[in-house]
Design an enzyme around this catalytic site. Structure first.
Site, short mmCIF file in Angstrom:
data_model
loop_
_atom_site.label_atom_id
_atom_site.label_comp_id
_atom_site.label_asym_id
_atom_site.label_seq_id
_atom_site.Cartn_x
_atom_site.Cartn_y
_atom_site.Cartn_z
NE ARG A 1 0.14 1.62 4.52
CZ ARG A 1 0.94 2.39 4.98
NH1 ARG A 1 1.51 3.30 4.06
NH2 ARG A 1 1.28 2.52 5.99
CB THR B 1 -6.54 4.59 -2.60
OG1 THR B 1 -5.95 5.88 -2.22
CG2 THR B 1 -6.47 4.49 -4.24
CB SER C 1 2.26 6.11 -6.85
OG SER C 1 1.19 5.41 -6.29
CE1 TYR D 1 -2.00 0.77 -2.61
CE2 TYR D 1 -1.69 3.36 -2.60
CZ TYR D 1 -2.63 2.35 -2.06
OH TYR D 1 -3.64 2.27 -1.39
CG HIS D 2 -2.28 6.24 -5.29
ND1 HIS D 2 -1.16 6.75 -5.11
CD2 HIS D 2 -3.15 6.48 -4.35
CE1 HIS D 2 -1.27 7.14 -3.60
NE2 HIS D 2 -2.36 7.05 -3.49
CE LYS E 1 -5.41 -0.29 -2.80
NZ LYS E 1 -5.79 -1.20 -1.91
CG LEU F 1 -2.19 14.00 10.73
CD1 LEU F 1 -1.69 15.36 11.20
CD2 LEU F 1 -3.68 14.15 10.58
CG ASN F 2 -0.18 8.42 12.15
OD1 ASN F 2 -1.09 9.37 12.52
ND2 ASN F 2 -0.55 7.20 12.22
P1 NAD Z 1 -0.28 -2.47 5.71
O1 NAD Z 1 0.70 -2.82 4.81
O2 NAD Z 1 -0.02 -2.10 7.02
O3 NAD Z 1 -1.19 -3.92 5.64
C1 NAD Z 1 -1.56 -4.73 4.59
C2 NAD Z 1 -1.17 -6.33 4.97
O4 NAD Z 1 -1.75 -6.99 3.83
C3 NAD Z 1 0.00 -6.58 5.56
O5 NAD Z 1 -0.20 -7.48 6.99
C4 NAD Z 1 0.59 -7.52 4.55
O6 NAD Z 1 1.56 -8.36 5.25
C5 NAD Z 1 -0.51 -8.12 4.05
N1 NAD Z 1 -0.47 -8.63 2.65
C6 NAD Z 1 -0.03 -7.89 1.51
N2 NAD Z 1 0.27 -8.62 0.41
C7 NAD Z 1 -0.37 -9.83 0.86
C8 NAD Z 1 -0.64 -11.19 0.03
N3 NAD Z 1 -0.36 -11.32 -1.31
N4 NAD Z 1 -1.12 -12.24 0.79
C9 NAD Z 1 -1.16 -12.13 2.19
N5 NAD Z 1 -1.34 -10.77 2.76
C10 NAD Z 1 -0.85 -9.77 2.20
O7 NAD Z 1 -1.52 -1.80 5.14
P2 NAD Z 1 -2.76 -0.98 5.63
O8 NAD Z 1 -2.18 0.59 5.56
O9 NAD Z 1 -3.09 -1.44 6.58
O10 NAD Z 1 -3.46 -0.82 4.37
C11 NAD Z 1 -4.63 -1.80 4.27
C12 NAD Z 1 -5.34 -1.55 2.72
O11 NAD Z 1 -5.95 -0.09 3.17
C13 NAD Z 1 -4.46 -1.34 1.44
O12 NAD Z 1 -5.03 -2.06 0.63
C14 NAD Z 1 -4.34 0.06 1.50
O13 NAD Z 1 -4.42 0.28 0.04
C15 NAD Z 1 -5.61 0.60 2.05
N6 NAD Z 1 -5.51 2.05 2.40
C16 NAD Z 1 -4.64 2.39 3.48
C17 NAD Z 1 -4.70 3.80 3.77
C18 NAD Z 1 -3.52 4.17 5.16
O14 NAD Z 1 -3.47 5.37 5.12
N7 NAD Z 1 -2.70 3.44 5.56
C19 NAD Z 1 -5.39 4.57 3.27
C20 NAD Z 1 -6.00 4.21 2.09
C21 NAD Z 1 -6.29 3.07 1.71
N1 USQ Z 2 4.02 14.54 2.10
C1 USQ Z 2 5.01 15.42 2.92
N2 USQ Z 2 5.72 15.23 3.67
C2 USQ Z 2 6.07 13.88 4.39
C3 USQ Z 2 5.23 12.88 3.86
C4 USQ Z 2 4.51 12.97 2.90
O1 USQ Z 2 4.88 16.57 2.49
O2 USQ Z 2 6.78 13.68 5.06
C5 USQ Z 2 3.10 14.70 0.97
C6 USQ Z 2 3.05 13.90 0.07
O3 USQ Z 2 4.25 14.39 -1.05
C7 USQ Z 2 1.84 13.61 -0.53
C8 USQ Z 2 1.17 13.94 0.61
O4 USQ Z 2 1.89 14.45 1.90
O5 USQ Z 2 1.52 14.94 -1.19
C9 USQ Z 2 0.55 12.45 1.22
O6 USQ Z 2 1.42 11.65 1.34
P1 USQ Z 2 1.33 10.40 2.24
O7 USQ Z 2 2.35 9.37 2.33
O8 USQ Z 2 0.67 10.69 3.59
O9 USQ Z 2 -0.08 9.53 1.54
P2 USQ Z 2 -0.18 8.59 0.21
O10 USQ Z 2 1.15 8.38 -0.71
O11 USQ Z 2 -1.09 9.29 -0.92
O12 USQ Z 2 -0.61 7.27 0.48
C10 USQ Z 2 -1.30 6.94 1.73
C11 USQ Z 2 -1.36 5.43 2.07
C12 USQ Z 2 -2.12 4.80 0.73
C13 USQ Z 2 -3.41 5.54 0.57
C14 USQ Z 2 -3.38 6.99 0.38
C15 USQ Z 2 -4.68 7.50 0.50
O13 USQ Z 2 -0.09 5.06 2.03
O14 USQ Z 2 -2.08 3.44 1.03
O15 USQ Z 2 -3.93 4.96 -0.64
O16 USQ Z 2 -2.67 7.45 1.63
S1 USQ Z 2 -5.00 8.88 -1.03
O17 USQ Z 2 -3.78 9.78 -0.26
O18 USQ Z 2 -6.35 9.63 -0.63
O19 USQ Z 2 -4.63 8.72 -1.96
#
Ligand code: NAD
Ligand code: USQ
Length: 418
Positions: free
Chosen positions: A105, A149, A192, A194-195, A198, A252-253
């Site tokens: 992700r 996402t 990206s 990754y995106h 999705k 933010l975190n």
């Molecule tokens: P994460 O990486 O912490 O958790 C993903 C989990 O899936 C991990 O435990 C990993 O081991 C497991 N995994 C990955 N590939 C696998 C596979 N092939 N088989 C079995 N397990 C597998 O990520 P997260 O932050 O918990 O995100 C979870 C979902 O939410 C993701 O799909 C991400 O795109 C979506 N999401 C996350 C955020 C965010 O801010 N964290 C925001 C928007 C969407």
């Molecule tokens: N950014 C900074 N400083 C930092 C980290 C990030 O300015 O230290 C900026 C980045 O350039 C970007 C924004 O903050 O413009 C967001 O970055 P991010 O890493 O917080 O978020 P992103 O890469 O978009 O990905 C995260 C999750 C992803 C989820 C996505 C939701 O990792 O799994 O899909 O947020 S969204 O952004 O709405 O597409």
């Protein structure tokens, strides 16, 4: 959900999956986690680890049993590479719902090298497609709730609020004045690899909903912030992960952690990027609401925008600097993204279905910062800068040391795939 439901949580060892599994188990549902623990292996590859001391999955599960008296099952399974294992699990457990979190992700991780791009595409699209094909082959009626996402839309407004998945369009026909109205998936504009996976997922869902009448809900989620839920706080062994490194830490975190350890807040570029956010506690509640409101068989994919507010990155940095006294540093943006954007998003479905948003407040920000301060001695400050560069031009402009890092990264992702 009134009745006890059998729910499989794919990716239930991760940042979102773990608190979601605990929340649903706490409500009495029969929960099984499937995870290949790849996220833990990626930490090893990157030489980093969660700021919080997350326990191994077995210890997590036995702590939950001890604290709650409830059992969560676990299957160590690679959903992208072990199709037969997934099918046999579905046939054995016969879940009524599957929540699919199991994808790679991180946008920066997906852009580190050709190897990381390939790994992310293969892992994410195969995980999603294996799940859909296995449900069809099992002949079970399973509601799929997928974590997508907000980034599938890109972050523009096109002069309107971003709708929940579908856009009304009028197509002119050859007969003058005879326009056809239809709804299409909102045009995608991923930033990206990754995106982009999705976006591919969205099309897989649309096909399987149409062809096989699968019941699917796709949650277009914003950036998660926060780290605890009421369940993860019940025992230190249940603690959730806290990513702060340049690849996996989200903005933010990261800023709250950086404030806690006295590291300047790393604003990329002008910090004019506006993004959608949602607190971890609202994420688990949204998953629950989505499970309670499945689409009917034959209905198109339900798409909900899972976000509660939008913020500009530099405003967040300034707010945290004000609360904590941290300094703000504008660093060159390692990504290829718009310097400034406005973002307006429709999120009515969850609000109508009862979500009470946990919006940004000083108290909650301080709570995250305090968590980060408690574990500050575990932080490796050298892992904070974001080093993944989006384009060849950026890489060519970087010092040689970073090019070498990228080569090493390529080799280690090969090892992960083996
Ligand atoms: P994460 O990486 O912490 O958790 C993903 C989990 O899936 C991990 O435990 C990993 O081991 C497991 N995994 C990955 N590939 C696998 C596979 N092939 N088989 C079995 N397990 C597998 O990520 P997260 O932050 O918990 O995100 C979870 C979902 O939410 C993701 O799909 C991400 O795109 C979506 N999401 C996350 C955020 C965010 O801010 N964290 C925001 C928007 C969407
Ligand atoms: N950014 C900074 N400083 C930092 C980290 C990030 O300015 O230290 C900026 C980045 O350039 C970007 C924004 O903050 O413009 C967001 O970055 P991010 O890493 O917080 O978020 P992103 O890469 O978009 O990905 C995260 C999750 C992803 C989820 C996505 C939701 O990792 O799994 O899909 O947020 S969204 O952004 O709405 O597409």
């Amino acid at each position: 959900m009134g009745d006890i439901v059998k729910i499989a949580i794919l990716g239930g060892d991760g940042f979102c999956g773990w608190p979601a599994a605990l929340h649903l188990s706490d409500q009495g549902h029969d929960v099984v986690i499937l995870d290949n623990l790849s996220r833990r292996r990626i930490d090893e590859e990157l030489g980093t680890s969660s700021l919080t001391p997350i326990r191994g999955i077995e210890e997590r599960l036995s702590a939950w049993r001890e604290v709650s008296g409830k059992e969560i099952g676990f299957e160590h399974l690679d959903i992208a590479r072990d199709y037969e294992g997934l099918l046999s699990f579905l046939q054995r457990f016969q879940p009524e719902a599957v929540v699919h979190f199991a994808e790679q992700r991180a946008a920066p991780y997906s852009m580190k090298s050709a190897g990381h791009k390939r790994y992310t595409v293969e892992n994410n699209t195969s995980a999603t497609h294996n799940l859909l094909a296995a449900i069809v082959e099992s002949e079970l009626d399973i509601h799929v709730v997928h974590l997508g996402t907000m980034g599938v839309y890109g972050y523009g407004t096109a002069g309107m609020k971003i709708p929940e998945g579908y856009l009304n369009v009028e197509v002119p026909t050859e007969d003058e004045g005879d326009n056809i109205s239809q709804q299409i998936l909102y045009p995608s504009n991923p930033g990206s690899i990754y995106h982009m996976t999705k976006v591919l997922d969205q099309h897989l869902f649309a096909f399987y909903a149409k062809n096989d009448s699968l019941r699917i809900t796709d949650l277009h989620q914003g950036i998660i912030w926060g780290t605890h839920t009421p369940q993860t706080e019940r025992d230190e062994r249940l603690i959730n992960r806290f990513d702060y490194d340049g690849d996996y830490g989200t903005v933010l975190n990261r800023f709250l952690m950086q404030a806690a350890v006295g590291y300047p807040l790393t604003v990329h570029g002008t910090g004019g990027q506006t993004r959608a956010f949602i607190h971890l506690r609202d994420m688990v509640r949204c998953v629950e609401i989505a499970l309670e409101n499945p689409p009917a068989a034959g209905e198109r994919v339900k798409i909900f925008n899972q976000m509660t507010e939008t913020h500009r990155v530099r405003d967040l940095a300034n707010l945290i600097a004000e609360i904590s006294g941290a300094s703000v540093e504008m660093v060159p943006n390692p990504r290829k993204e718009s310097a400034e954007n406005d973002l307006h998003v429709v999120n009515e479905t969850f609000l109508k279905l009862g979500l009470k948003p946990t919006t940004l407040s000083e108290g909650l920000l301080v709570e995250v910062e305090e968590t980060a301060r408690r574990y500050a001695e575990r932080a490796d400050l050298s892992k904070i800068p974001a080093r993944s560069l989006w384009t060849a031009e950026q890489i060519a402009g970087e010092p040689e040391s970073l090019a070498v890092e990228s080569l090493i990264a390529e080799q280690s992702v090969d090892a992960l795939q083996r």
